[in-house]
Scaffold this motif. Structure first.
Motif, short mmCIF file in Angstrom:
data_model
loop_
_atom_site.label_atom_id
_atom_site.label_comp_id
_atom_site.label_asym_id
_atom_site.label_seq_id
_atom_site.Cartn_x
_atom_site.Cartn_y
_atom_site.Cartn_z
N GLU A 17 -5.87 13.85 7.97
CA GLU A 17 -5.17 13.71 6.69
C GLU A 17 -3.67 13.53 6.91
O GLU A 17 -3.03 12.75 6.21
N LEU A 18 -3.09 14.26 7.86
CA LEU A 18 -1.66 14.11 8.14
C LEU A 18 -1.35 12.71 8.68
O LEU A 18 -0.30 12.14 8.36
N MET A 19 -2.25 12.16 9.46
CA MET A 19 -2.06 10.79 9.95
C MET A 19 -2.11 9.80 8.79
O MET A 19 -1.29 8.87 8.73
N ILE A 20 -3.03 10.00 7.87
CA ILE A 20 -3.12 9.13 6.68
C ILE A 20 -1.86 9.28 5.85
O ILE A 20 -1.29 8.29 5.39
N ALA A 21 -1.42 10.51 5.65
CA ALA A 21 -0.22 10.77 4.85
C ALA A 21 0.99 10.09 5.47
O ALA A 21 1.81 9.49 4.77
N ASN A 22 1.11 10.17 6.79
CA ASN A 22 2.23 9.54 7.49
C ASN A 22 2.20 8.02 7.30
O ASN A 22 3.24 7.40 7.01
N ARG A 23 1.03 7.42 7.43
CA ARG A 23 0.89 5.97 7.22
C ARG A 23 1.26 5.61 5.78
O ARG A 23 2.01 4.66 5.54
N ASN A 24 0.75 6.39 4.82
CA ASN A 24 1.05 6.11 3.42
C ASN A 24 2.53 6.29 3.11
O ASN A 24 3.11 5.51 2.35
N GLU A 25 3.14 7.32 3.69
CA GLU A 25 4.57 7.55 3.47
C GLU A 25 5.39 6.36 3.97
O GLU A 25 6.31 5.89 3.28
N LYS A 26 5.08 5.87 5.15
CA LYS A 26 5.81 4.72 5.70
C LYS A 26 5.67 3.51 4.79
O LYS A 26 6.66 2.81 4.52
N TRP A 27 4.45 3.26 4.32
CA TRP A 27 4.26 2.11 3.44
C TRP A 27 5.04 2.29 2.14
O TRP A 27 5.73 1.37 1.70
N MET A 28 4.91 3.48 1.53
CA MET A 28 5.59 3.70 0.24
C MET A 28 7.10 3.59 0.38
O MET A 28 7.76 2.97 -0.46
N LYS A 29 7.65 4.17 1.43
CA LYS A 29 9.10 4.10 1.62
C LYS A 29 9.55 2.67 1.90
O LYS A 29 10.64 2.27 1.48
N SER A 30 8.70 1.88 2.54
CA SER A 30 9.04 0.47 2.75
C SER A 30 9.06 -0.30 1.44
O SER A 30 9.68 -1.35 1.34
N GLN A 31 8.40 0.24 0.42
CA GLN A 31 8.36 -0.36 -0.91
C GLN A 31 9.45 0.19 -1.83
O GLN A 31 9.52 -0.17 -2.99
N GLY A 32 10.25 1.16 -1.32
CA GLY A 32 11.34 1.73 -2.11
C GLY A 32 11.08 3.13 -2.64
O GLY A 32 11.83 3.61 -3.49
N ALA A 33 10.06 3.78 -2.16
CA ALA A 33 9.74 5.13 -2.63
C ALA A 33 10.76 6.14 -2.12
O ALA A 33 11.46 5.90 -1.14
N PHE A 34 10.81 7.28 -2.79
CA PHE A 34 11.69 8.38 -2.40
C PHE A 34 10.87 9.67 -2.33
O PHE A 34 9.80 9.77 -2.92
N TRP A 95 -1.61 8.53 -1.90
CA TRP A 95 -1.88 9.93 -1.55
C TRP A 95 -0.95 10.37 -0.44
O TRP A 95 -0.68 9.63 0.50
N ASN A 96 -0.47 11.61 -0.53
CA ASN A 96 0.39 12.15 0.49
C ASN A 96 0.43 13.66 0.41
O ASN A 96 0.14 14.23 -0.65
N THR A 97 0.80 14.31 1.50
CA THR A 97 0.99 15.75 1.48
C THR A 97 2.39 16.08 0.97
O THR A 97 2.65 17.20 0.55
N LYS A 98 3.28 15.12 1.03
CA LYS A 98 4.63 15.26 0.48
C LYS A 98 4.64 14.67 -0.93
O LYS A 98 3.71 13.98 -1.33
N ILE A 99 5.71 14.93 -1.63
CA ILE A 99 5.88 14.30 -2.94
C ILE A 99 6.68 13.02 -2.70
O ILE A 99 7.90 13.04 -2.56
N ILE A 100 5.97 11.92 -2.60
CA ILE A 100 6.57 10.61 -2.38
C ILE A 100 6.29 9.79 -3.64
O ILE A 100 5.14 9.62 -4.03
N VAL A 101 7.35 9.32 -4.26
CA VAL A 101 7.21 8.63 -5.54
C VAL A 101 7.76 7.22 -5.43
O VAL A 101 8.90 7.02 -4.97
N LEU A 102 6.97 6.26 -5.85
CA LEU A 102 7.38 4.87 -5.87
C LEU A 102 7.86 4.54 -7.28
O LEU A 102 7.07 4.54 -8.23
N PRO A 103 9.17 4.28 -7.46
CA PRO A 103 9.68 3.98 -8.79
C PRO A 103 8.95 2.80 -9.44
O PRO A 103 8.60 1.82 -8.78
N ASN A 104 8.69 2.97 -10.71
CA ASN A 104 8.04 1.98 -11.56
C ASN A 104 6.57 1.74 -11.23
O ASN A 104 5.96 0.81 -11.76
#
Length: 177
Positions: A17-34, A95-104
């Protein structure tokens, strides 16, 4: 013996799950997430790590055995795992273990999120209660259920505030602005 097998499977699941979360976090942040709530995240991680340490310690030092009603506890735990997978699949790349939010972004309203705002937190609460009860680790069940309640009083408002500010969360859940 059985606790070693059960905990090994759960710990492996958490690592995946942490590996999935890390992958998702990288993708979301590349899209402008915070990220929101970064200050409480290390405490949440520590709580979950100590949960396993205390559970293992209580079982071994106090010679806890499988509960007489272990099939019930195991059934509840396995049902929670199925629901956990449903939550992860429903949120997909969000999905993530952190609170990662993609605006809009549009809030996910499928799977269990059709009916509940935070089903995964309910599943975690169930796990923190049921897994220790499976092994008669009453102390661990009690203490970490209380700690999780406290953690959720911080995490859920932080997450909802970030989602209200950056997404269509308010409209989707008809919350007060």
């Amino acid at each position: 013996m059985i606790i070693g097998i059960v905990l090994s499977i759960i710990i492996l699941q958490r690592i995946i799950e942490l590996m999935i979360a890390n992958r998702n976090e990288k993708w979301m942040k590349s899209q402008g997430a915070f990220e929101a709530g970064a200050s409480h995240y290390p405490y949440m991680v520590a709580m979950h790590v100590f949960f396993f340490i205390v559970l293992i310690s209580e079982v071994f030092f106090f010679h806890r055995q499988l509960s007489a009603i272990w099939p019930i506890w195991l059934g509840i735990f396995l049902a929670a795992q199925i629901l956990r997978i449903w939550c992860l699949a429903s949120l997909g790349k969000f999905w993530n273990t952190k609170i990662i939010v993609l605006p809009n972004a549009q809030v996910v309203r499928k799977g269990p999120y059709k009916w509940l705002r935070h089903p995964n937190y309910m599943i975690v609460a169930t796990e923190l209660l049921v897994l220790p009860l499976l092994f008669n680790a009453i102390f661990t069940a009690f203490v970490f259920s209380l700690l999780n309640i406290w953690m959720m009083t911080v995490r859920i408002p932080t997450e909802e505030q970030a989602l209200r500010k950056a997404t269509n969360y308010t409209e989707e859940f008809q919350l007060d602005k």
